[in-house]
Design a protein around this motif. Structure first.
Motif, PDB file in Angstrom:
ATOM      1  N   PHE A 113     -19.414  -4.237   1.227  1.00  0.00           N
ATOM      2  CA  PHE A 113     -17.959  -4.006   1.203  1.00  0.00           C
ATOM      3  C   PHE A 113     -17.358  -4.514   2.517  1.00  0.00           C
ATOM      4  CE2 PHE A 113     -19.890  -0.793  -1.515  1.00  0.00           C
ATOM      5  CZ  PHE A 113     -19.097  -0.806  -2.644  1.00  0.00           C
ATOM      6  N   PRO A 114     -17.283  -5.836   2.675  1.00  0.00           N
ATOM      7  CA  PRO A 114     -16.867  -6.405   3.968  1.00  0.00           C
ATOM      8  C   PRO A 114     -15.428  -6.077   4.364  1.00  0.00           C
ATOM      9  CG  PRO A 114     -17.030  -8.106   2.278  1.00  0.00           C
ATOM     10  CD  PRO A 114     -17.632  -6.881   1.694  1.00  0.00           C
ATOM     11  N   ASN A 115     -14.623  -5.626   3.424  1.00  0.00           N
ATOM     12  CA  ASN A 115     -13.236  -5.284   3.747  1.00  0.00           C
ATOM     13  C   ASN A 115     -13.057  -3.807   4.097  1.00  0.00           C
ATOM     14  OD1 ASN A 115     -12.299  -7.927   3.268  1.00  0.00           O
ATOM     15  ND2 ASN A 115     -12.235  -7.532   1.056  1.00  0.00           N
ATOM     16  N   ARG A 116     -14.159  -3.084   4.160  1.00  0.00           N
ATOM     17  CA  ARG A 116     -14.099  -1.659   4.487  1.00  0.00           C
ATOM     18  C   ARG A 116     -14.730  -1.409   5.855  1.00  0.00           C
ATOM     19  NH1 ARG A 116     -10.843  -1.955   1.547  1.00  0.00           N
ATOM     20  NH2 ARG A 116     -10.819  -1.602  -0.707  1.00  0.00           N
ATOM     21  N   ARG A 117     -14.296  -0.342   6.514  1.00  0.00           N
ATOM     22  CA  ARG A 117     -14.857   0.047   7.806  1.00  0.00           C
ATOM     23  C   ARG A 117     -15.659   1.340   7.636  1.00  0.00           C
ATOM     24  NH1 ARG A 117      -9.297   0.067  11.186  1.00  0.00           N
ATOM     25  NH2 ARG A 117      -8.758   1.211   9.293  1.00  0.00           N
ATOM     26  N   ILE A 118     -16.832   1.374   8.245  1.00  0.00           N
ATOM     27  CA  ILE A 118     -17.652   2.590   8.282  1.00  0.00           C
ATOM     28  C   ILE A 118     -18.071   2.804   9.728  1.00  0.00           C
ATOM     29  CG2 ILE A 118     -19.673   3.807   7.387  1.00  0.00           C
ATOM     30  CD1 ILE A 118     -19.765   1.756   5.097  1.00  0.00           C
ATOM     31  N   ALA A 119     -17.690   3.937  10.295  1.00  0.00           N
ATOM     32  CA  ALA A 119     -18.075   4.268  11.667  1.00  0.00           C
ATOM     33  C   ALA A 119     -18.843   5.582  11.654  1.00  0.00           C
ATOM     34  CB  ALA A 119     -16.842   4.400  12.552  1.00  0.00           C
ATOM     35  N   CYS A 120     -19.950   5.626  12.403  1.00  0.00           N
ATOM     36  CA  CYS A 120     -20.773   6.826  12.500  1.00  0.00           C
ATOM     37  C   CYS A 120     -20.708   7.346  13.937  1.00  0.00           C
ATOM     38  CB  CYS A 120     -22.224   6.527  12.126  1.00  0.00           C
ATOM     39  SG  CYS A 120     -22.422   5.794  10.477  1.00  0.00           S
ATOM     40  N   VAL A 121     -20.399   8.625  14.095  1.00  0.00           N
ATOM     41  CA  VAL A 121     -20.318   9.237  15.423  1.00  0.00           C
ATOM     42  C   VAL A 121     -21.315  10.391  15.481  1.00  0.00           C
ATOM     43  CG1 VAL A 121     -18.853  10.357  17.128  1.00  0.00           C
ATOM     44  CG2 VAL A 121     -17.883   8.608  15.617  1.00  0.00           C
ATOM     45  N   ASP A 122     -22.129  10.396  16.518  1.00  0.00           N
ATOM     46  CA  ASP A 122     -23.139  11.431  16.741  1.00  0.00           C
ATOM     47  C   ASP A 122     -22.454  12.673  17.311  1.00  0.00           C
ATOM     48  OD1 ASP A 122     -25.339  12.949  17.408  1.00  0.00           O
ATOM     49  OD2 ASP A 122     -26.236  11.468  18.743  1.00  0.00           O
ATOM     50  N   SER A 123     -22.477  13.775  16.576  1.00  0.00           N
ATOM     51  CA  SER A 123     -21.851  15.006  17.068  1.00  0.00           C
ATOM     52  C   SER A 123     -22.603  15.599  18.251  1.00  0.00           C
ATOM     53  CB  SER A 123     -21.784  16.052  15.952  1.00  0.00           C
ATOM     54  OG  SER A 123     -23.066  16.596  15.680  1.00  0.00           O
ATOM     55  N   ARG A 124     -23.917  15.312  18.327  1.00  0.00           N
ATOM     56  CA  ARG A 124     -24.794  15.927  19.326  1.00  0.00           C
ATOM     57  C   ARG A 124     -24.723  17.448  19.247  1.00  0.00           C
ATOM     58  NH1 ARG A 124     -22.976  12.544  24.471  1.00  0.00           N
ATOM     59  NH2 ARG A 124     -21.406  11.691  23.082  1.00  0.00           N
ATOM     60  N   GLN A 125     -24.538  17.942  18.023  1.00  0.00           N
ATOM     61  CA  GLN A 125     -24.407  19.372  17.793  1.00  0.00           C
ATOM     62  C   GLN A 125     -25.101  19.776  16.501  1.00  0.00           C
ATOM     63  OE1 GLN A 125     -23.595  21.957  19.296  1.00  0.00           O
ATOM     64  NE2 GLN A 125     -22.503  21.233  21.114  1.00  0.00           N
ATOM     65  N   ALA A 126     -25.245  21.107  16.343  1.00  0.00           N
ATOM     66  CA  ALA A 126     -25.843  21.680  15.145  1.00  0.00           C
ATOM     67  C   ALA A 126     -25.047  22.902  14.731  1.00  0.00           C
ATOM     68  CB  ALA A 126     -27.294  22.070  15.408  1.00  0.00           C
ATOM     69  N   SER A 127     -25.270  23.349  13.518  1.00  0.00           N
ATOM     70  CA  SER A 127     -24.595  24.512  12.959  1.00  0.00           C
ATOM     71  C   SER A 127     -23.082  24.347  13.147  1.00  0.00           C
ATOM     72  CB  SER A 127     -25.129  25.812  13.567  1.00  0.00           C
ATOM     73  OG  SER A 127     -24.617  26.938  12.867  1.00  0.00           O
ATOM     74  N   MET A 128     -22.393  25.420  13.465  1.00  0.00           N
ATOM     75  CA  MET A 128     -20.941  25.320  13.531  1.00  0.00           C
ATOM     76  C   MET A 128     -20.446  24.607  14.784  1.00  0.00           C
ATOM     77  SD  MET A 128     -19.425  28.740  11.682  1.00  0.00           S
ATOM     78  CE  MET A 128     -17.814  28.028  11.272  1.00  0.00           C
ATOM     79  N   GLY A 129     -21.366  24.151  15.653  1.00  0.00           N
ATOM     80  CA  GLY A 129     -20.972  23.216  16.698  1.00  0.00           C
ATOM     81  C   GLY A 129     -20.619  21.875  16.074  1.00  0.00           C
ATOM     82  N   GLU A 130     -21.471  21.426  15.154  1.00  0.00           N
ATOM     83  CA  GLU A 130     -21.151  20.235  14.366  1.00  0.00           C
ATOM     84  C   GLU A 130     -19.916  20.510  13.513  1.00  0.00           C
ATOM     85  OE1 GLU A 130     -23.135  17.379  10.894  1.00  0.00           O
ATOM     86  OE2 GLU A 130     -24.235  19.131  11.620  1.00  0.00           O
ATOM     87  N   GLY A 131     -19.839  21.730  12.968  1.00  0.00           N
ATOM     88  CA  GLY A 131     -18.689  22.093  12.148  1.00  0.00           C
ATOM     89  C   GLY A 131     -17.391  22.085  12.928  1.00  0.00           C
ATOM     90  N   LEU A 132     -17.400  22.640  14.141  1.00  0.00           N
ATOM     91  CA  LEU A 132     -16.199  22.633  14.985  1.00  0.00           C
ATOM     92  C   LEU A 132     -15.787  21.205  15.322  1.00  0.00           C
ATOM     93  CD1 LEU A 132     -14.059  24.015  16.751  1.00  0.00           C
ATOM     94  CD2 LEU A 132     -15.786  24.198  18.560  1.00  0.00           C
ATOM     95  N   PHE A 133     -16.767  20.387  15.654  1.00  0.00           N
ATOM     96  CA  PHE A 133     -16.519  18.979  15.957  1.00  0.00           C
ATOM     97  C   PHE A 133     -15.819  18.294  14.777  1.00  0.00           C
ATOM     98  CE2 PHE A 133     -18.351  14.607  15.695  1.00  0.00           C
ATOM     99  CZ  PHE A 133     -17.741  14.057  16.815  1.00  0.00           C
ATOM    100  N   ALA A 134     -16.377  18.465  13.571  1.00  0.00           N
ATOM    101  CA  ALA A 134     -15.799  17.829  12.387  1.00  0.00           C
ATOM    102  C   ALA A 134     -14.413  18.404  12.074  1.00  0.00           C
ATOM    103  CB  ALA A 134     -16.730  18.019  11.187  1.00  0.00           C
ATOM    104  N   TRP A 135     -14.264  19.700  12.244  1.00  0.00           N
ATOM    105  CA  TRP A 135     -12.978  20.362  11.983  1.00  0.00           C
ATOM    106  C   TRP A 135     -11.883  19.799  12.882  1.00  0.00           C
ATOM    107  CZ3 TRP A 135     -10.194  23.724   9.081  1.00  0.00           C
ATOM    108  CH2 TRP A 135      -9.113  24.360   9.669  1.00  0.00           C
ATOM    109  N   LEU A 136     -12.181  19.663  14.161  1.00  0.00           N
ATOM    110  CA  LEU A 136     -11.164  19.188  15.099  1.00  0.00           C
ATOM    111  C   LEU A 136     -10.811  17.723  14.857  1.00  0.00           C
ATOM    112  CD1 LEU A 136     -12.397  20.974  18.351  1.00  0.00           C
ATOM    113  CD2 LEU A 136     -10.376  21.538  16.980  1.00  0.00           C
ATOM    114  N   VAL A 137     -11.814  16.914  14.537  1.00  0.00           N
ATOM    115  CA  VAL A 137     -11.520  15.514  14.211  1.00  0.00           C
ATOM    116  C   VAL A 137     -10.667  15.445  12.947  1.00  0.00           C
ATOM    117  CG1 VAL A 137     -12.506  13.272  13.623  1.00  0.00           C
ATOM    118  CG2 VAL A 137     -13.614  14.697  15.355  1.00  0.00           C
ATOM    119  N   ALA A 138     -10.994  16.290  11.972  1.00  0.00           N
ATOM    120  CA  ALA A 138     -10.224  16.311  10.727  1.00  0.00           C
ATOM    121  C   ALA A 138      -8.771  16.707  10.979  1.00  0.00           C
ATOM    122  CB  ALA A 138     -10.867  17.264   9.733  1.00  0.00           C
ATOM    123  N   GLN A 139      -8.533  17.604  11.942  1.00  0.00           N
ATOM    124  CA  GLN A 139      -7.157  17.987  12.253  1.00  0.00           C
ATOM    125  C   GLN A 139      -6.359  16.802  12.779  1.00  0.00           C
ATOM    126  OE1 GLN A 139      -6.337  21.043  11.068  1.00  0.00           O
ATOM    127  NE2 GLN A 139      -8.509  20.861  10.547  1.00  0.00           N
TER     128      GLN A 139
END
Length: 289
Positions: A113-139
């Motif tokens: 899918f050359p017209n699409r962008r996919i970026a991966c970011v390492d949270s460097r977290q687990a459990s709700m540390g990863e969850g908090l990270f994802a929540w804040l980015v989603a906001q």
């Protein structure tokens, strides 16, 4: 603005309500308990957290596995076909190979899918540390940030999410290779409780030892007070391994400090397999970790 979606994994231990509010797409990770395979869905549809910890206490043996390349392709492909770019927020590379697998999947799918962008970011977290990270980015996304802005925010935020844990049963740390057998036995006999945190590389590190359960819970609050960026106004997540009363004790301490944006969740089977029942974990934005 080109549309994009945010994916993360169930190791973030977010509740279904938080997932819906943040409009996140969550990939379930897998675990095997006494030889039977399950998927760690956020809503516990295959096994609830309570049932999981009951089985662990009864002597059940659990192993875990990361998201496979095929599972990434199955999850990402429909979104790409629908015209979305993908921002993927991964479980700590210091604890799993998930992040590396997600990057490989991104390379393969970008070629398709050359017209699409996919970026991966390492949270460097687990459990709700990863969850908090994802929540804040989603906001940020919900507030109107475009793909590049959300990615940049995620990369800046990852080193600032703090995580401190305490466990009740040292034998689970022994099984995971984070504590010697002799230290686990001696610590159990003496009532020693370790206090651990996630370091800058995303590894779980034992930081101190205290005597007694209450002292270990107080230590979580102490570290929050000393490193939180915004004690009263910041978002704080707390998760627990089937020990609601101990979790409530910490929450009461936090509210007494003026914390108002406080969210609780269960430590799911994938994380709980390594930390055991009785774990309490606290997460916030601050620094240093």
């Amino acid at each position: 603005m080109r549309p994009y979606v945010i994916f993360t994994e169930s190791t973030g231990d977010l509740t279904p309500e938080l997932i819906e509010q943040a409009q996140l797409r969550v990939l379930p990770m897998s675990f095997s308990l006494d030889g039977t395979a399950y998927r760690n869905w956020p809503d516990g549809r295959e096994m609830s957290s309570r049932d999981f910890y009951d089985k662990l206490r009864a002597g059940g043996v659990c192993t875990t596995s990361q998201v496979t390349l095929a599972e990434y392709e199955d999850a990402f492909t429909p979104a790409l076909k629908e015209g979305y770019d993908i921002l993927y927020l991964a479980f700590s590379s210091g604890l799993s190979g998930t992040y590396q697998s997600s990057r490989l999947a991104a390379e393969l799918l970008t070629a398709r899918f050359p017209n699409r962008r996919i970026a991966c970011v390492d949270s460097r977290q687990a459990s709700m540390g990863e969850g908090l990270f994802a929540w804040l980015v989603a906001q940020k996304r919900l507030a109107g940030a475009d793909f590049k802005e959300a990615q940049a925010y995620a990369e800046q935020l990852a080193p600032k999410v703090c995580a401190w844990f305490t466990v009740d049963d040292l034998m689970f740390l022994k099984r995971g290779g984070r504590l010697s057998g002799a230290a686990a036995v001696a610590g159990t006999l003496l009532g020693i409780k370790p206090v651990l945190h996630v370091d800058d590389e995303g590894h779980l590190i034992a930081m101190e030892k205290v005597r007694g359960r209450r002292a270990s819970l107080d230590a979580l609050v102490k570290h929050f007070q000393s490193t939180a960026e915004d004690i009263r106004g910041g978002t704080v997540f707390i998760s627990h391994g089937d020990c609601a009363d101990d979790c409530q004790y910490v929450m009461d301490k936090l509210r007494a400090l003026g914390v108002t944006d406080l969210h609780r969740g269960d430590i799911g089977p994938v994380i709980g397999a390594h930390s055991g029942p009785g774990t309490v974990a606290l997460f916030w934005v601050g620094g240093p970790r």
